[in-house]
Scaffold this motif. Structure first.
Motif, PDB file in Angstrom:
ATOM      1  N   GLN A  69      32.342  38.101  34.405  1.00  0.00           N
ATOM      2  CA  GLN A  69      33.110  36.892  34.320  1.00  0.00           C
ATOM      3  C   GLN A  69      34.294  36.750  33.600  1.00  0.00           C
ATOM      4  O   GLN A  69      35.258  36.162  33.998  1.00  0.00           O
ATOM      5  CB  GLN A  69      31.870  35.879  33.690  1.00  0.00           C
ATOM      6  CG  GLN A  69      30.858  35.567  34.473  1.00  0.00           C
ATOM      7  CD  GLN A  69      29.839  34.505  33.744  1.00  0.00           C
ATOM      8  OE1 GLN A  69      30.338  33.565  33.344  1.00  0.00           O
ATOM      9  NE2 GLN A  69      28.555  34.733  33.869  1.00  0.00           N
ATOM     10  N   GLU A  70      34.318  37.602  32.535  1.00  0.00           N
ATOM     11  CA  GLU A  70      35.629  37.825  31.729  1.00  0.00           C
ATOM     12  C   GLU A  70      36.632  38.461  32.690  1.00  0.00           C
ATOM     13  O   GLU A  70      37.544  38.253  32.518  1.00  0.00           O
ATOM     14  CB  GLU A  70      35.293  38.549  30.388  1.00  0.00           C
ATOM     15  CG  GLU A  70      36.691  38.970  29.777  1.00  0.00           C
ATOM     16  CD  GLU A  70      36.906  37.634  29.058  1.00  0.00           C
ATOM     17  OE1 GLU A  70      37.825  37.587  28.422  1.00  0.00           O
ATOM     18  OE2 GLU A  70      36.189  36.585  28.947  1.00  0.00           O
ATOM     19  N   ARG A  71      36.087  39.549  33.490  1.00  0.00           N
ATOM     20  CA  ARG A  71      37.054  40.325  34.306  1.00  0.00           C
ATOM     21  C   ARG A  71      37.689  39.223  35.219  1.00  0.00           C
ATOM     22  O   ARG A  71      38.876  39.470  35.569  1.00  0.00           O
ATOM     23  CB  ARG A  71      36.356  41.520  34.860  1.00  0.00           C
ATOM     24  CG  ARG A  71      37.360  42.373  35.751  1.00  0.00           C
ATOM     25  CD  ARG A  71      36.677  43.480  36.333  1.00  0.00           C
ATOM     26  NE  ARG A  71      37.423  44.500  37.252  1.00  0.00           N
ATOM     27  CZ  ARG A  71      37.937  45.452  36.712  1.00  0.00           C
ATOM     28  NH1 ARG A  71      37.443  45.937  35.472  1.00  0.00           N
ATOM     29  NH2 ARG A  71      38.941  46.344  37.506  1.00  0.00           N
ATOM     30  N   VAL A  72      36.860  38.738  35.719  1.00  0.00           N
ATOM     31  CA  VAL A  72      37.366  37.713  36.938  1.00  0.00           C
ATOM     32  C   VAL A  72      38.399  36.628  36.290  1.00  0.00           C
ATOM     33  O   VAL A  72      39.473  36.332  36.909  1.00  0.00           O
ATOM     34  CB  VAL A  72      36.350  36.855  37.438  1.00  0.00           C
ATOM     35  CG1 VAL A  72      36.666  35.696  38.382  1.00  0.00           C
ATOM     36  CG2 VAL A  72      35.545  37.773  38.370  1.00  0.00           C
ATOM     37  N   TRP A  73      38.039  36.041  35.160  1.00  0.00           N
ATOM     38  CA  TRP A  73      39.067  35.257  34.370  1.00  0.00           C
ATOM     39  C   TRP A  73      40.139  35.957  34.092  1.00  0.00           C
ATOM     40  O   TRP A  73      41.300  35.321  34.158  1.00  0.00           O
ATOM     41  CB  TRP A  73      38.293  34.785  33.360  1.00  0.00           C
ATOM     42  CG  TRP A  73      39.027  33.597  32.314  1.00  0.00           C
ATOM     43  CD1 TRP A  73      39.375  32.504  32.463  1.00  0.00           C
ATOM     44  CD2 TRP A  73      40.089  34.153  31.288  1.00  0.00           C
ATOM     45  NE1 TRP A  73      40.570  32.014  31.784  1.00  0.00           N
ATOM     46  CE2 TRP A  73      40.655  33.091  30.952  1.00  0.00           C
ATOM     47  CE3 TRP A  73      40.306  35.462  30.717  1.00  0.00           C
ATOM     48  CZ2 TRP A  73      41.560  33.005  29.786  1.00  0.00           C
ATOM     49  CZ3 TRP A  73      41.002  35.454  29.600  1.00  0.00           C
ATOM     50  CH2 TRP A  73      41.840  34.163  29.274  1.00  0.00           C
TER      51      TRP A  73
ATOM     52  N   TRP B 131      41.997  38.398  35.590  1.00  0.00           N
ATOM     53  CA  TRP B 131      42.593  38.591  36.647  1.00  0.00           C
ATOM     54  C   TRP B 131      43.016  37.158  37.539  1.00  0.00           C
ATOM     55  O   TRP B 131      44.066  36.950  38.043  1.00  0.00           O
ATOM     56  CB  TRP B 131      42.269  39.200  37.742  1.00  0.00           C
ATOM     57  CG  TRP B 131      42.276  40.520  37.384  1.00  0.00           C
ATOM     58  CD1 TRP B 131      41.341  41.558  36.840  1.00  0.00           C
ATOM     59  CD2 TRP B 131      43.402  41.389  37.383  1.00  0.00           C
ATOM     60  NE1 TRP B 131      42.020  42.784  36.475  1.00  0.00           N
ATOM     61  CE2 TRP B 131      43.076  42.703  36.717  1.00  0.00           C
ATOM     62  CE3 TRP B 131      44.723  41.410  37.758  1.00  0.00           C
ATOM     63  CZ2 TRP B 131      44.136  43.792  36.721  1.00  0.00           C
ATOM     64  CZ3 TRP B 131      45.791  42.339  37.835  1.00  0.00           C
ATOM     65  CH2 TRP B 131      45.453  43.481  37.160  1.00  0.00           C
ATOM     66  N   PHE B 132      42.257  36.080  37.412  1.00  0.00           N
ATOM     67  CA  PHE B 132      42.331  34.917  38.076  1.00  0.00           C
ATOM     68  C   PHE B 132      42.201  33.514  37.448  1.00  0.00           C
ATOM     69  O   PHE B 132      42.622  32.603  38.053  1.00  0.00           O
ATOM     70  CB  PHE B 132      41.224  34.704  39.238  1.00  0.00           C
ATOM     71  CG  PHE B 132      41.233  36.003  40.114  1.00  0.00           C
ATOM     72  CD1 PHE B 132      42.362  36.508  40.911  1.00  0.00           C
ATOM     73  CD2 PHE B 132      40.217  36.871  39.987  1.00  0.00           C
ATOM     74  CE1 PHE B 132      42.300  37.626  41.718  1.00  0.00           C
ATOM     75  CE2 PHE B 132      40.231  38.231  40.679  1.00  0.00           C
ATOM     76  CZ  PHE B 132      41.106  38.405  41.663  1.00  0.00           C
ATOM     77  N   GLY B 133      42.266  33.506  36.170  1.00  0.00           N
ATOM     78  CA  GLY B 133      42.069  32.619  35.435  1.00  0.00           C
ATOM     79  C   GLY B 133      41.073  31.322  35.646  1.00  0.00           C
ATOM     80  O   GLY B 133      41.035  30.314  35.090  1.00  0.00           O
ATOM     81  N   VAL B 134      40.109  31.718  36.302  1.00  0.00           N
ATOM     82  CA  VAL B 134      38.926  31.043  36.715  1.00  0.00           C
ATOM     83  C   VAL B 134      37.860  31.886  36.517  1.00  0.00           C
ATOM     84  O   VAL B 134      37.744  32.934  37.160  1.00  0.00           O
ATOM     85  CB  VAL B 134      38.904  30.099  38.038  1.00  0.00           C
ATOM     86  CG1 VAL B 134      40.038  29.058  37.696  1.00  0.00           C
ATOM     87  CG2 VAL B 134      39.378  30.927  39.123  1.00  0.00           C
ATOM     88  N   LYS B 135      36.620  31.301  36.427  1.00  0.00           N
ATOM     89  CA  LYS B 135      35.290  32.112  36.386  1.00  0.00           C
ATOM     90  C   LYS B 135      33.984  31.365  37.000  1.00  0.00           C
ATOM     91  O   LYS B 135      32.971  31.506  36.281  1.00  0.00           O
ATOM     92  CB  LYS B 135      34.843  33.073  35.148  1.00  0.00           C
ATOM     93  CG  LYS B 135      34.942  32.044  34.174  1.00  0.00           C
ATOM     94  CD  LYS B 135      34.744  32.968  32.725  1.00  0.00           C
ATOM     95  CE  LYS B 135      34.644  32.038  31.611  1.00  0.00           C
ATOM     96  NZ  LYS B 135      34.440  32.822  30.199  1.00  0.00           N
ATOM     97  N   ASP B 136      34.593  30.397  38.029  1.00  0.00           N
ATOM     98  CA  ASP B 136      33.122  29.544  38.311  1.00  0.00           C
ATOM     99  C   ASP B 136      32.584  29.979  39.512  1.00  0.00           C
ATOM    100  O   ASP B 136      32.778  31.212  39.960  1.00  0.00           O
ATOM    101  CB  ASP B 136      33.898  28.035  38.545  1.00  0.00           C
ATOM    102  CG  ASP B 136      35.090  28.166  39.563  1.00  0.00           C
ATOM    103  OD1 ASP B 136      35.057  29.147  40.348  1.00  0.00           O
ATOM    104  OD2 ASP B 136      35.767  27.376  39.637  1.00  0.00           O
ATOM    105  N   GLU B 137      31.435  29.449  39.821  1.00  0.00           N
ATOM    106  CA  GLU B 137      30.617  30.005  40.968  1.00  0.00           C
ATOM    107  C   GLU B 137      31.328  30.040  42.185  1.00  0.00           C
ATOM    108  O   GLU B 137      31.159  30.832  43.099  1.00  0.00           O
ATOM    109  CB  GLU B 137      29.424  28.929  41.098  1.00  0.00           C
ATOM    110  CG  GLU B 137      28.171  29.383  42.086  1.00  0.00           C
ATOM    111  CD  GLU B 137      27.607  30.803  41.429  1.00  0.00           C
ATOM    112  OE1 GLU B 137      27.077  31.608  42.379  1.00  0.00           O
ATOM    113  OE2 GLU B 137      27.694  31.227  40.260  1.00  0.00           O
ATOM    114  N   ALA B 138      32.234  29.150  42.360  1.00  0.00           N
ATOM    115  CA  ALA B 138      33.023  28.994  43.521  1.00  0.00           C
ATOM    116  C   ALA B 138      33.916  30.373  43.928  1.00  0.00           C
ATOM    117  O   ALA B 138      34.048  30.901  44.944  1.00  0.00           O
ATOM    118  CB  ALA B 138      33.851  27.802  43.855  1.00  0.00           C
TER     119      ALA B 138
END
Length: 218
Positions: free
Chosen positions: A72-76, A78-85
């Motif tokens: 989740q941290e890695r996704v945030w 790169w993309f500034g969000v980490k929600d289920e969508a």
């Protein structure tokens, strides 16, 4: 060209027919895709890097399925969000990217030439400075990747900056049957990740951000 006749491939760019007595000039373009290697060497290299790229995407797909705090941290990052969508979007998109990459063969990689954009279904445009490769996003039938000479001199792989491996992922993300990504920002660096967090609506569809999420290690 009479489409009712039987035609067969002579090489990547020339065709002739099997009609007895037929006379046709056939031009065989022997210019290598990359001037610093033979076409056989080029194809062996890009297909080997393609295989490694598939493996890296599989690692990220497994991490997205597990959805640990670290991922989740890695996704945030790169993309500034980490929600289920966002998680589901990345899962779906990268599964499609890997399907395309697994289907790539030697004939999917061609040297870019004038007229090729239009032949693949896109508006013709000249190469921009620093271009290393390009695709026509609607070309989901052939998934042709057009190679510019700059591709030949960048490193094979690496965490940051342009590489042949990251370029393959980048270009495959452009196809409309994967992410249909755009080119909002170029060059895979930690600064691209910072831009991504500040621009989540753009980074989530940015080709180098998607490729950076796969290959970059902080």
């Amino acid at each position: 060209m009479n489409e009712e006749k039987e035609w067969f491939t002579v090489d990547d760019t020339a065709f002739t027919n099997t009609t007895p007595g037929s006379m046709r000039d056939v031009f065989i373009n022997t210019t290598p895709i990359c001037p610093n290697m033979t076409n056989a060497e080029f194809r062996a290299k890009v297909l080997g890097l393609r295989d490694e790229a598939v493996d890296l995407v599989e690692i990220r797909l497994a991490a997205l399925k597990s959805w640990t705090p670290a991922e989740q941290e890695r996704v945030w990052t790169w993309f500034g969000v980490k929600d289920e969508a966002t998680r589901n979007y990345l899962l779906k998109g990268f599964r499609a990217v890997n399907k395309v990459m697994r289907g790539l063969g030697p004939d999917n990689f061609v040297r870019w030439e004038p007229g090729l954009d239009e032949a693949l279904g896109c508006v013709p445009r000249p190469p921009s400075g620093g271009s290393v490769a390009r695709v026509c996003a609607p070309d989901t039938a052939t998934h042709t990747i057009c190679i510019h000479e700059g591709f030949c001199s960048i490193r094979d792989k690496g965490s940051s900056g342009d590489s042949k491996m990251s370029t393959i992922i980048h270009e495959c993300s452009h196809f409309l049957d994967t992410f249909g990504s755009t080119d909002e920002q170029y060059t895979i660096t930690r600064f691209l990740a910072t831009w991504g967090r500040e621009n989540p609506g753009k980074s989530i569809i940015n080709a180098d951000s998607l490729a950076g999420y796969i290959v970059y290690e902080f």
